[in-house]
Design an enzyme around this catalytic site. Structure first.
Site, PDB file in Angstrom:
ATOM      1  N   GLU A   1      43.293  61.303  12.301  1.00 18.65           N
ATOM      2  CA  GLU A   1      42.165  62.115  13.036  1.00 18.65           C
ATOM      3  C   GLU A   1      42.716  63.611  12.719  1.00 18.65           C
ATOM      4  O   GLU A   1      43.649  64.052  13.131  1.00 18.65           O
ATOM      5  CB  GLU A   1      42.280  61.548  14.570  1.00 18.65           C
ATOM      6  CG  GLU A   1      41.000  62.397  15.085  1.00 18.65           C
ATOM      7  CD  GLU A   1      40.780  62.085  16.701  1.00 18.65           C
ATOM      8  OE1 GLU A   1      39.835  61.952  16.780  1.00 18.65           O
ATOM      9  OE2 GLU A   1      42.118  61.775  17.091  1.00 18.65           O
TER      10      GLU A   1
ATOM     11  N   GLU B   1      39.725  56.391  26.769  1.00 19.75           N
ATOM     12  CA  GLU B   1      38.926  56.835  25.654  1.00 19.75           C
ATOM     13  C   GLU B   1      39.763  57.585  24.710  1.00 19.75           C
ATOM     14  O   GLU B   1      40.275  58.676  24.953  1.00 19.75           O
ATOM     15  CB  GLU B   1      37.524  57.467  25.615  1.00 19.75           C
ATOM     16  CG  GLU B   1      36.879  57.513  24.387  1.00 19.75           C
ATOM     17  CD  GLU B   1      35.919  58.676  24.454  1.00 19.75           C
ATOM     18  OE1 GLU B   1      35.969  59.851  24.129  1.00 19.75           O
ATOM     19  OE2 GLU B   1      34.452  58.409  24.881  1.00 19.75           O
ATOM     20  N   LEU B   2      40.176  56.948  23.425  1.00 18.41           N
ATOM     21  CA  LEU B   2      41.247  57.768  22.384  1.00 18.41           C
ATOM     22  C   LEU B   2      40.606  58.183  21.089  1.00 18.41           C
ATOM     23  O   LEU B   2      39.592  58.746  21.194  1.00 18.41           O
ATOM     24  CB  LEU B   2      42.333  56.721  22.489  1.00 18.41           C
ATOM     25  CG  LEU B   2      42.829  56.380  23.646  1.00 18.41           C
ATOM     26  CD1 LEU B   2      44.089  54.948  23.487  1.00 18.41           C
ATOM     27  CD2 LEU B   2      43.246  57.228  24.490  1.00 18.41           C
TER      28      LEU B   2
ATOM     29  N   ASP C   1      41.645  69.733  31.679  1.00 14.44           N
ATOM     30  CA  ASP C   1      42.709  70.717  30.660  1.00 14.44           C
ATOM     31  C   ASP C   1      42.432  72.133  31.208  1.00 14.44           C
ATOM     32  O   ASP C   1      41.288  72.571  31.577  1.00 14.44           O
ATOM     33  CB  ASP C   1      42.200  70.470  29.296  1.00 14.44           C
ATOM     34  CG  ASP C   1      43.139  71.204  28.256  1.00 14.44           C
ATOM     35  OD1 ASP C   1      43.179  72.321  28.236  1.00 14.44           O
ATOM     36  OD2 ASP C   1      44.117  70.539  27.842  1.00 14.44           O
TER      37      ASP C   1
ATOM     38  N   GLY D   1      41.841  61.128  25.865  1.00 17.97           N
ATOM     39  CA  GLY D   1      42.679  62.121  25.055  1.00 17.97           C
ATOM     40  C   GLY D   1      43.253  61.470  23.896  1.00 17.97           C
ATOM     41  O   GLY D   1      42.489  60.576  23.347  1.00 17.97           O
TER      42      GLY D   1
END
Length: 533
Positions: free
Chosen positions: A402, A270-271, A199, A248
């Site tokens: 979340e 991986e979320l 990022d 993300g």
């Protein structure tokens, strides 16, 4: 809660963006390691602590990204030919360099991510642990494996692991050093080359690790870093790699998975998470409250495995909430480049808006703010108080979505089975935490939770730091695992080879098939009864 001044004038940082930290050429040196930037305008990044400019970063074009993949593919052949133990030595050397030069990285992580220094050190330790684990155990995991053949003595069988080729890694902003190490280093050890897009907000941390890896003996073309927005270079990042590793949000991960699947290319994701913590009736309340502070507010809650829901038994609920609130209110907020603060700021204005919206919505629907619940612009532009909510209705956004910030909702329960069911009642399944004086009981409850990692009497650090264990999500929290043997072997193609000697696996010339199948049936019965070796 205690606040501190947003700067530490007593010790300057090595990168600009914080008052008292004079701008140097160091940020430019690191930015120069990124690929491209000849045609797109660079962007300026702001330090979360102050809103001042941190660095100017080049932005690659799609053509430049595809060219990086071409160079990586060429470099991969030579890198894969190196013995795996030689590749492992690079990682072990990198381990030492990371620990030796950690002061600069701590400044860097704090200034570009907004973390407290202790939270920044978590990234140093995770990076060193990953490098040490794969540097030590990786060659054994990748070693050719002998397997018992179909006919003992006559069938020699084994398994090999070949590198995928070029791995594309798309990294998030929240743990820029640790997640870079966890995803990139095993890919390199397996004999792949890597093109990584970190990022923009926290790209300097990845570039710093790249610099150290090259100093440790990694060929620069074996790991290349491209910077840019996904909307401009995303096609190349999906279409060029032989394997994609993404960390993300769940919606973005789903879109990527659909596109990658069309090429029949492997991927790991991986979320998101909405991670629960269960405080059992026999828990040590003081220890559980202290553990909850670390589990919920480390890195200002901007951690994929951070706890956002706490279920506490009625018999200890009042005591736990009071102890939890006292410890939360004692946290020192600030942006100093030392160990004088406990919690830093959020990383972006988007995160501040999201956190504020969740808390405001919960309050409007009747939730009680036990402590916190507001932004702190008096400390810095992106600071938000660590917040504890109770009485959150199911209609509130914070109930199931979340938050990814320093906000946690506390719920009471009277039956442990009900608590387990409520903890599992979510689309996510990344991490969970169980607290009990009885370790065996804690383990039993942990095994009933649908989460990829579960910590007993810890929030997340026990599994996060045990690099030999795989880490990843169930349900919509992801696909695949990082760390452990799985985190290395996912970057390989498994190949099975068997050499048959003497007797063929078909009837001898002239032998009736009925006799052959009778003898084979007898042989299989005997083999099944042999003791395991």
């Amino acid at each position: 809660m205690t606040s501190t001044t947003p700067v530490n004038p007593s010790r300057p940082a090595t990168i600009g963006g914080v008052p008292g930290a004079p701008r140097t050429s160091r940020a430019a040196e690191l930015a120069d390691r990124a690929v491209g930037g000849l045609h797109n305008a660079p962007i300026e990044l702001k330090a979360p602590f102050t809103g001042l400019t941190t660095a100017t970063l080049p932005q690659a074009t799609e053509h430049e990204v595809r060219a990086a993949f071409e160079r990586a593919r060429e470099a991969q052949r030579a890198w894969a030919r190196r013995p795996v133990r030689e590749r492992a030595r690079v990682l072990r050397h990198l381990h030492d360099l990371v620990l030796d030069k950690q002061a600069e990285a701590l400044d860097l992580i704090q200034i570009e991510a907004g973390k407290s220094r202790l939270d920044a050190f978590d990234e140093i330790s995770a990076t060193a642990l990953v490098a040490a684990y794969y540097g030590k155990h990786g060659p054994g995991i990748l070693a050719p494996r002998r397997v018992a053949g179909v006919l003992p003595l006559l069938t020699k069988a084994g398994q090999l692991h070949h590198p995928k080729g070029v791995v594309g890694v798309i990294s998030p902003w929240n743990y820029p050093l640790a997640l870079t190490a966890m995803d990139v280093l095993p890919a390199l050890l397996a004999g792949n080359t890597v093109v990584q897009k970190p990022d923009n907000q926290t790209a300097l941390s990845a570039l710093w690790l790249h610099e150290l890896a090259c100093a440790a003996g990694l060929p620069p073309q074996a790991w290349q870093i491209v910077l840019g927005r996904g909307s401009q270079i995303g096609d190349a990042l999906v279409e060029e790699p032989d394997y994609v590793c993404f960390t993300g949000s769940t919606p973005t991960g789903k879109r990527l998975a659909g596109r990658i699947a069309q090429r029949l290319t492997g991927y790991s994701l991986e979320l998101g998470g909405k991670n629960p913590m269960l405080v059992l009736p026999d828990a040590d309340v003081s220890k559980a409250a202290a553990g909850a502070v670390a589990a919920c507010f480390s890195s200002a809650g901007q951690l994929c495995v951070s706890v956002e829901r706490i279920y506490v038994h009625d018999s200890i609920a009042e005591e736990f909430i009071a102890a939890f609130a006292r410890r939360t209110e004692a946290l020192r907020l600030g942006g100093t480049l030392d160990y004088g603060t406990d919690m830093g700021s959020l990383t972006s204005t988007g995160q501040l808006r999201a956190v504020s919206a969740h808390v405001d919505d919960a309050r409007a629907q009747g939730a009680t703010v036990v402590t916190g619940g507001k932004a702190r612009p008096d400390i810095g532009p992106l600071f938000y108080e660590p917040t504890i909510l109770t009485g959150v209705p199911e209609t509130a956004r914070v109930f199931a979505e979340e938050t990814f910030g320093p906000v946690v909702s506390v719920y009471r329960y009277s039956n442990v089975d009900d608590a387990v069911e409520r903890a599992n009642d979510t689309e996510f399944g990344l991490n969970a935490s169980v607290w009990s004086r009885d370790g065996k009981r804690g383990w039993e409850i942990a095994a009933r939770l649908r989460a990829g990692t579960v910590n007993v009497n810890e929030g997340y650090a026990a599994t996060f730091g045990t690099v030999g264990l795989p880490m990843g999500g169930m349900k919509e929290s992801g696909v695949g695992r990082r760390n452990g043997a799985e985190g290395l072997l996912k970057y390989t193609e498994s190949q099975s080879i068997a050499v048959q000697r003497g007797m063929r696996l078909r009837p001898f010339p002239g032998m009736p098939p009925r006799i052959w199948t009778t003898l084979m049936t007898l042989g299989m019965r005997l083999l099944a009864r042999l003791p395991r070796r």
